[in-house]
Write a protein that holds these residues in place. Structure first.
Motif, PDB file in Angstrom:
ATOM      1  N   LYS A   1      26.994  -7.365  14.683  1.00 43.36           N
ATOM      2  CA  LYS A   1      27.137  -6.829  13.334  1.00 43.36           C
ATOM      3  C   LYS A   1      26.530  -7.796  12.335  1.00 43.36           C
ATOM      4  O   LYS A   1      26.446  -8.991  12.585  1.00 43.36           O
ATOM      5  N   ARG A   2      26.078  -7.250  11.241  1.00 38.17           N
ATOM      6  CA  ARG A   2      25.408  -8.066  10.231  1.00 38.17           C
ATOM      7  C   ARG A   2      26.262  -8.220   8.993  1.00 38.17           C
ATOM      8  O   ARG A   2      27.114  -7.369   8.709  1.00 38.17           O
ATOM      9  N   PHE A   3      26.067  -9.314   8.281  1.00 37.29           N
ATOM     10  CA  PHE A   3      26.672  -9.483   6.968  1.00 37.29           C
ATOM     11  C   PHE A   3      25.757 -10.361   6.131  1.00 37.29           C
ATOM     12  O   PHE A   3      24.836 -10.991   6.643  1.00 37.29           O
ATOM     13  N   THR A   4      25.992 -10.367   4.851  1.00 37.95           N
ATOM     14  CA  THR A   4      25.088 -11.033   3.906  1.00 37.95           C
ATOM     15  C   THR A   4      25.742 -12.265   3.312  1.00 37.95           C
ATOM     16  O   THR A   4      26.914 -12.230   2.929  1.00 37.95           O
ATOM     17  N   VAL A   5      24.978 -13.348   3.259  1.00 38.58           N
ATOM     18  CA  VAL A   5      25.473 -14.581   2.641  1.00 38.58           C
ATOM     19  C   VAL A   5      24.496 -15.029   1.555  1.00 38.58           C
ATOM     20  O   VAL A   5      23.323 -14.632   1.534  1.00 38.58           O
ATOM     21  N   PHE A   6      25.006 -15.869   0.661  1.00 42.51           N
ATOM     22  CA  PHE A   6      24.215 -16.399  -0.447  1.00 42.51           C
ATOM     23  C   PHE A   6      24.327 -17.915  -0.451  1.00 42.51           C
ATOM     24  O   PHE A   6      25.404 -18.465  -0.204  1.00 42.51           O
ATOM     25  N   ASN A   7      23.227 -18.575  -0.716  1.00 44.18           N
ATOM     26  CA  ASN A   7      23.267 -20.024  -0.858  1.00 44.18           C
ATOM     27  C   ASN A   7      24.034 -20.371  -2.132  1.00 44.18           C
ATOM     28  O   ASN A   7      23.984 -19.617  -3.116  1.00 44.18           O
ATOM     29  N   ILE A   8      24.730 -21.509  -2.142  1.00 40.04           N
ATOM     30  CA  ILE A   8      25.501 -21.848  -3.344  1.00 40.04           C
ATOM     31  C   ILE A   8      24.588 -22.069  -4.549  1.00 40.04           C
ATOM     32  O   ILE A   8      25.039 -22.006  -5.688  1.00 40.04           O
TER      33      ILE A   8
ATOM     34  N   GLY B   1      13.091 -32.249  -3.758  1.00 41.91           N
ATOM     35  CA  GLY B   1      14.106 -33.054  -3.077  1.00 41.91           C
ATOM     36  C   GLY B   1      14.401 -32.447  -1.727  1.00 41.91           C
ATOM     37  O   GLY B   1      14.454 -31.237  -1.573  1.00 41.91           O
ATOM     38  N   ALA B   2      14.560 -33.271  -0.705  1.00 38.86           N
ATOM     39  CA  ALA B   2      14.731 -32.768   0.655  1.00 38.86           C
ATOM     40  C   ALA B   2      16.041 -32.012   0.802  1.00 38.86           C
ATOM     41  O   ALA B   2      17.033 -32.311   0.167  1.00 38.86           O
ATOM     42  N   LEU B   3      15.993 -31.031   1.673  1.00 35.08           N
ATOM     43  CA  LEU B   3      17.187 -30.285   2.018  1.00 35.08           C
ATOM     44  C   LEU B   3      18.171 -31.223   2.699  1.00 35.08           C
ATOM     45  O   LEU B   3      17.771 -32.141   3.409  1.00 35.08           O
ATOM     46  N   GLY B   4      19.462 -30.993   2.476  1.00 30.92           N
ATOM     47  CA  GLY B   4      20.467 -31.861   3.065  1.00 30.92           C
ATOM     48  C   GLY B   4      20.420 -31.859   4.579  1.00 30.92           C
ATOM     49  O   GLY B   4      19.986 -30.893   5.192  1.00 30.92           O
ATOM     50  N   PRO B   5      20.868 -32.924   5.222  1.00 28.53           N
ATOM     51  CA  PRO B   5      20.811 -33.019   6.671  1.00 28.53           C
ATOM     52  C   PRO B   5      21.842 -32.119   7.337  1.00 28.53           C
ATOM     53  O   PRO B   5      22.803 -31.687   6.720  1.00 28.53           O
ATOM     54  N   GLY B   6      21.635 -31.867   8.614  1.00 23.57           N
ATOM     55  CA  GLY B   6      22.636 -31.152   9.388  1.00 23.57           C
ATOM     56  C   GLY B   6      22.423 -29.657   9.461  1.00 23.57           C
ATOM     57  O   GLY B   6      21.369 -29.127   9.127  1.00 23.57           O
ATOM     58  N   LEU B   7      23.471 -28.948   9.907  1.00 22.34           N
ATOM     59  CA  LEU B   7      23.408 -27.510  10.134  1.00 22.34           C
ATOM     60  C   LEU B   7      23.866 -26.730   8.906  1.00 22.34           C
ATOM     61  O   LEU B   7      24.674 -27.214   8.114  1.00 22.34           O
ATOM     62  N   PRO B   8      23.360 -25.497   8.745  1.00 23.25           N
ATOM     63  CA  PRO B   8      23.891 -24.631   7.690  1.00 23.25           C
ATOM     64  C   PRO B   8      25.389 -24.414   7.907  1.00 23.25           C
ATOM     65  O   PRO B   8      25.847 -24.314   9.048  1.00 23.25           O
ATOM     66  N   ARG B   9      26.146 -24.341   6.827  1.00 23.94           N
ATOM     67  CA  ARG B   9      27.602 -24.207   6.972  1.00 23.94           C
ATOM     68  C   ARG B   9      28.151 -23.331   5.863  1.00 23.94           C
ATOM     69  O   ARG B   9      27.518 -23.121   4.819  1.00 23.94           O
ATOM     70  N   ASN B  10      29.364 -22.849   6.106  1.00 24.68           N
ATOM     71  CA  ASN B  10      30.058 -22.048   5.112  1.00 24.68           C
ATOM     72  C   ASN B  10      30.699 -22.983   4.093  1.00 24.68           C
ATOM     73  O   ASN B  10      31.438 -23.899   4.456  1.00 24.68           O
ATOM     74  N   ALA B  11      30.409 -22.766   2.822  1.00 21.72           N
ATOM     75  CA  ALA B  11      30.884 -23.681   1.781  1.00 21.72           C
ATOM     76  C   ALA B  11      32.386 -23.613   1.579  1.00 21.72           C
ATOM     77  O   ALA B  11      32.993 -24.560   1.079  1.00 21.72           O
ATOM     78  N   LEU B  12      33.008 -22.508   1.978  1.00 23.03           N
ATOM     79  CA  LEU B  12      34.446 -22.359   1.768  1.00 23.03           C
ATOM     80  C   LEU B  12      35.253 -22.918   2.933  1.00 23.03           C
ATOM     81  O   LEU B  12      36.284 -23.558   2.750  1.00 23.03           O
TER      82      LEU B  12
ATOM     83  N   ASP C   1      12.008 -21.411   2.847  1.00 22.37           N
ATOM     84  CA  ASP C   1      11.138 -20.473   2.128  1.00 22.37           C
ATOM     85  C   ASP C   1      11.453 -20.419   0.633  1.00 22.37           C
ATOM     86  O   ASP C   1      10.553 -20.317  -0.197  1.00 22.37           O
ATOM     87  N   ARG C   2      12.752 -20.488   0.295  1.00 29.61           N
ATOM     88  CA  ARG C   2      13.154 -20.302  -1.100  1.00 29.61           C
ATOM     89  C   ARG C   2      13.431 -21.618  -1.827  1.00 29.61           C
ATOM     90  O   ARG C   2      13.763 -21.629  -3.008  1.00 29.61           O
ATOM     91  N   GLY C   3      13.313 -22.730  -1.104  1.00 26.34           N
ATOM     92  CA  GLY C   3      13.464 -24.023  -1.747  1.00 26.34           C
ATOM     93  C   GLY C   3      14.875 -24.370  -2.165  1.00 26.34           C
ATOM     94  O   GLY C   3      15.067 -25.107  -3.137  1.00 26.34           O
ATOM     95  N   TYR C   4      15.883 -23.862  -1.448  1.00 24.37           N
ATOM     96  CA  TYR C   4      17.262 -24.203  -1.806  1.00 24.37           C
ATOM     97  C   TYR C   4      17.550 -25.661  -1.470  1.00 24.37           C
ATOM     98  O   TYR C   4      17.196 -26.133  -0.378  1.00 24.37           O
ATOM     99  N   PRO C   5      18.218 -26.406  -2.339  1.00 24.17           N
ATOM    100  CA  PRO C   5      18.512 -27.816  -2.071  1.00 24.17           C
ATOM    101  C   PRO C   5      19.788 -28.017  -1.255  1.00 24.17           C
ATOM    102  O   PRO C   5      20.188 -29.148  -1.002  1.00 24.17           O
ATOM    103  N   SER C   6      20.442 -26.928  -0.864  1.00 26.30           N
ATOM    104  CA  SER C   6      21.730 -27.031  -0.177  1.00 26.30           C
ATOM    105  C   SER C   6      21.704 -26.226   1.119  1.00 26.30           C
ATOM    106  O   SER C   6      20.948 -25.255   1.257  1.00 26.30           O
ATOM    107  N   GLN C   7      22.553 -26.618   2.066  1.00 28.91           N
ATOM    108  CA  GLN C   7      22.734 -25.859   3.299  1.00 28.91           C
ATOM    109  C   GLN C   7      24.095 -25.167   3.323  1.00 28.91           C
ATOM    110  O   GLN C   7      24.587 -24.797   4.385  1.00 28.91           O
ATOM    111  N   SER C   8      24.701 -24.976   2.177  1.00 33.88           N
ATOM    112  CA  SER C   8      26.011 -24.330   2.084  1.00 33.88           C
ATOM    113  C   SER C   8      25.852 -22.881   1.638  1.00 33.88           C
ATOM    114  O   SER C   8      25.106 -22.594   0.692  1.00 33.88           O
ATOM    115  N   TRP C   9      26.598 -21.981   2.298  1.00 37.89           N
ATOM    116  CA  TRP C   9      26.448 -20.547   2.076  1.00 37.89           C
ATOM    117  C   TRP C   9      27.816 -19.883   1.909  1.00 37.89           C
ATOM    118  O   TRP C   9      28.824 -20.381   2.422  1.00 37.89           O
ATOM    119  N   LEU C  10      27.838 -18.749   1.216  1.00 37.07           N
ATOM    120  CA  LEU C  10      29.059 -17.980   0.976  1.00 37.07           C
ATOM    121  C   LEU C  10      28.744 -16.488   1.028  1.00 37.07           C
ATOM    122  O   LEU C  10      27.632 -16.079   0.683  1.00 37.07           O
TER     123      LEU C  10
END
Length: 270
Positions: free
Chosen positions: A146-153, A57-68, A87-96
């Motif tokens: 500075k760097r920080f780590t996020v995870f796809n929902i 299933g295609a990735l959702g449209p638009g830009l990556p965004r913070n889910a919160l 690369d990882r086949g995530y179906p969402s563009q939401s990250w936390l």
């Protein structure tokens, strides 16, 4: 005086330690983008999902965004997160972040690997502000990264359902008749499938991913027109030299030709 010298030495050591970190982070991000280029992925251009995302299933449209917060990521983080999702086949563009997943009532699943994003800004030290006031000059700011780590929902579990909503799904197929007529009239063999778009001069064949794999479905037709413009260089048509090495002047010229063929009629596709 000794105390002052000691503080100065500490400050220099901190600056020396910070500089390699910043260089390392720039190098790391650059290496990721180069790796995607070498694999044939152009994350700032490629408007379709590839790999598992295209199959499941295609990735959702638009830009990556913070889910919160629903805030979109910007700058190089867009490329980083698009690349990770493809690369990882995530179906969402939401990250936390890890903490935000906890704040959202859930958690990151054990063993999941996060994606490093960066925050860049500038600040002006108080000492620099004071120096500028004394000399009547503009204060000079210092850039930091500075760097920080996020995870796809998709890597999380137990998240409350009231997080920022995903964009509305695209329709399964959007037919634009004028573009279909152009494709049919071209006389070029046209294949749909896979996760790559290309024109093969030796066989005079165009292949593009299926339309539902595209983030914005009008980009399916733009991609079709792009590859068909390459096909105009076939020996039976305009006979352009299509055997150009990547990065060469002739390659760049051919891409500009294809872009003009893609963009000129594409306004009528909206």
């Amino acid at each position: 005086m000794a105390h002052s010298t000691s503080r100065s030495a500490k400050a220099k050591r901190r600056a020396a330690n910070a500089q390699p970190e910043r260089i390392s982070l720039y190098d790391e991000v650059t290496a990721k983008i180069i790796a995607q280029l070498e694999e044939g992925h152009f994350p700032w251009v490629q408007p379709w999902a590839s790999g598992p995302a295209a199959i499941g299933g295609a990735l959702g449209p638009g830009l990556p965004r913070n889910a919160l917060t629903a805030r979109c990521y910007s700058g190089v983080n867009i490329l980083i997160l698009w690349g990770a999702a493809i690369d990882r086949g995530y179906p969402s563009q939401s990250w936390l972040t890890f903490k935000q997943a906890l704040d959202a009532g859930g958690n990151v699943r054990k063993g999941e690997q996060g994606t490093t994003v960066v925050y860049a800004d500038r600040f002006t030290p108080e000492t620099e502000k004071e120096r500028a006031r004394e000399r009547g000059q503009d204060a000079k700011s210092i850039a930091f990264l500075k760097r920080f780590t996020v995870f796809n929902i998709a890597q999380c579990e137990g998240l409350r359902p009231s997080l920022a909503a995903e964009p509305a799904p695209l329709p399964e197929c959007q037919i634009i008749l004028i573009a279909e007529d152009v494709i049919a009239a071209s006389g070029v063999e046209f294949r749909i499938g896979g996760d790559r778009a290309y024109y093969m001069p030796s066989l005079d064949v165009v292949q593009v991913p299926p339309q539902p794999a595209f983030y914005e479905q009008v980009n399916y037709y733009r991609t079709c027109l792009h590859e068909l413009t390459h096909a105009t260089g076939h020996p039976s048509r305009l006979d352009r030299n299509l055997k150009n090495g990547f990065g060469s002047k002739d390659y760049a010229r051919e891409e500009l030709i294809a872009l003009s063929g893609q963009s000129a009629p594409s306004a009528t596709l909206q």
